[in-house]
Design a protein around this motif. Structure first.
Motif, PDB file in Angstrom:
ATOM      1  N   GLU A  39      78.690  97.547 -28.349  1.00 57.74           N
ATOM      2  CA  GLU A  39      78.724  98.890 -28.786  1.00 57.74           C
ATOM      3  C   GLU A  39      80.053  99.281 -29.255  1.00 57.74           C
ATOM      4  O   GLU A  39      80.139 100.163 -30.051  1.00 57.74           O
ATOM      5  CB  GLU A  39      78.242 100.043 -27.612  1.00 57.74           C
ATOM      6  N   HIS A  53      75.879 101.249 -40.752  1.00 51.84           N
ATOM      7  CA  HIS A  53      74.535 100.710 -40.717  1.00 51.84           C
ATOM      8  C   HIS A  53      74.591  99.103 -40.199  1.00 51.84           C
ATOM      9  O   HIS A  53      75.700  98.393 -40.554  1.00 51.84           O
ATOM     10  CB  HIS A  53      74.079 100.630 -42.181  1.00 51.84           C
ATOM     11  N   ARG A  56      70.157  93.596 -36.423  1.00 49.85           N
ATOM     12  CA  ARG A  56      70.152  92.944 -35.088  1.00 49.85           C
ATOM     13  C   ARG A  56      70.249  91.474 -35.672  1.00 49.85           C
ATOM     14  O   ARG A  56      69.563  90.813 -36.703  1.00 49.85           O
ATOM     15  CB  ARG A  56      68.822  93.031 -34.767  1.00 49.85           C
ATOM     16  N   ALA A  70      70.041  99.843 -24.866  1.00 47.33           N
ATOM     17  CA  ALA A  70      69.200 100.722 -25.754  1.00 47.33           C
ATOM     18  C   ALA A  70      69.656 100.710 -27.252  1.00 47.33           C
ATOM     19  O   ALA A  70      68.793 100.687 -28.052  1.00 47.33           O
ATOM     20  CB  ALA A  70      69.185 102.043 -25.094  1.00 47.33           C
ATOM     21  N   ILE A  71      71.002 100.934 -27.547  1.00 44.37           N
ATOM     22  CA  ILE A  71      71.476 100.774 -28.922  1.00 44.37           C
ATOM     23  C   ILE A  71      71.190  99.484 -29.445  1.00 44.37           C
ATOM     24  O   ILE A  71      70.879  99.402 -30.505  1.00 44.37           O
ATOM     25  CB  ILE A  71      73.168 100.989 -28.639  1.00 44.37           C
ATOM     26  N   CYS A  72      71.350  98.404 -28.776  1.00 41.83           N
ATOM     27  CA  CYS A  72      71.006  96.948 -29.247  1.00 41.83           C
ATOM     28  C   CYS A  72      69.627  97.053 -29.480  1.00 41.83           C
ATOM     29  O   CYS A  72      69.167  96.602 -30.731  1.00 41.83           O
ATOM     30  CB  CYS A  72      71.272  96.019 -28.042  1.00 41.83           C
ATOM     31  N   ALA A  73      68.726  97.459 -28.633  1.00 44.52           N
ATOM     32  CA  ALA A  73      67.145  97.579 -28.966  1.00 44.52           C
ATOM     33  C   ALA A  73      66.672  98.113 -30.348  1.00 44.52           C
ATOM     34  O   ALA A  73      65.520  97.998 -30.801  1.00 44.52           O
ATOM     35  CB  ALA A  73      66.664  98.039 -27.664  1.00 44.52           C
ATOM     36  N   ARG A  74      67.753  99.293 -30.565  1.00 46.67           N
ATOM     37  CA  ARG A  74      67.178 100.125 -31.759  1.00 46.67           C
ATOM     38  C   ARG A  74      67.896  99.465 -33.177  1.00 46.67           C
ATOM     39  O   ARG A  74      67.449 100.085 -34.145  1.00 46.67           O
ATOM     40  CB  ARG A  74      67.852 101.478 -31.539  1.00 46.67           C
ATOM     41  N   LEU A  75      68.499  98.356 -32.955  1.00 44.22           N
ATOM     42  CA  LEU A  75      69.001  97.770 -34.182  1.00 44.22           C
ATOM     43  C   LEU A  75      67.778  97.279 -34.920  1.00 44.22           C
ATOM     44  O   LEU A  75      67.046  96.468 -34.309  1.00 44.22           O
ATOM     45  CB  LEU A  75      70.046  96.570 -34.006  1.00 44.22           C
ATOM     46  N   PRO A  76      67.638  97.545 -36.182  1.00 45.28           N
ATOM     47  CA  PRO A  76      66.453  97.041 -37.005  1.00 45.28           C
ATOM     48  C   PRO A  76      66.569  95.559 -37.464  1.00 45.28           C
ATOM     49  O   PRO A  76      67.913  95.090 -37.460  1.00 45.28           O
ATOM     50  CB  PRO A  76      66.390  97.938 -38.333  1.00 45.28           C
TER      51      PRO A  76
END
Length: 170
Positions: A39, A53, A56, A70-76
């Motif tokens: 992060e 922008h 992952r 949760a930030i990592c999980a949201r990376l497309p």
């Protein structure tokens, strides 16, 4: 219209070289092609920029991520950025074998002006055909192959220009 400046980077693995952070602060956008690692890297990229922008990478997993998972999980897995004069497609690049990665990236994103990828940690500017295939190398400490690096992309409706930024190993 003035050109928009983007700092293109990849493979920080949790540590952003401060010289690259300084380059990023002078840009309108920062685009990270994966293996971000923390992060804190995203926060450093955001300092002084209009937007960040990122995609992952294969090492951007909950087990390895430093910070809010949760930030990592949201990376497309991929993004497309509509820019003046064309589209920039962004992927990490681990899904394609090195031997024909550029051909496959061009086939996967034929409508893009350029494709940004990471994964290999090797700085590459392949502008021999459209879309351009760009790898900014590693912007952290891990496997920089000559020193941490990034790419500066200036875009306008009439032209896209790329410049390499490479620093000596710290």
């Amino acid at each position: 219209m003035d050109a928009i400046r983007l700092c293109l980077l990849a493979d920080t693995h949790g540590i952003l070289d401060p010289r690259i952070a300084a380059v990023a602060q002078g840009c309108d956008h920062v685009v990270h092609a994966g293996d971000i690692g923390s992060e804190a890297v995203l926060d450093e990229c955001a300092a002084g920029t209009a937007s960040v922008h990122g995609v992952r990478g294969n090492n951007d997993t909950a087990e390895k991520w430093r910070g809010d998972p949760a930030i990592c999980a949201r990376l497309p897995a991929s993004i497309r950025l509509a820019l003046p004069g064309g589209t920039l497609a962004v992927v990490h690049g681990d899904a394609w074998p090195a031997r024909d990665r550029h051909r496959r990236l061009r086939a996967a994103y034929p409508d893009a002006a350029a494709v940004l990828y990471g994964h290999s940690h090797r700085l590459i500017v392949d502008d021999s055909a459209r879309p351009w295939i760009l790898n900014p190398g590693a912007a952290g400490r891990a496997r920089t192959y000559g020193g941490p690096s990034c790419l500066l992309l200036s875009v306008s409706d009439s032209a896209w220009e790329i410049a390499v930024q490479r620093f000596a190993k710290a």
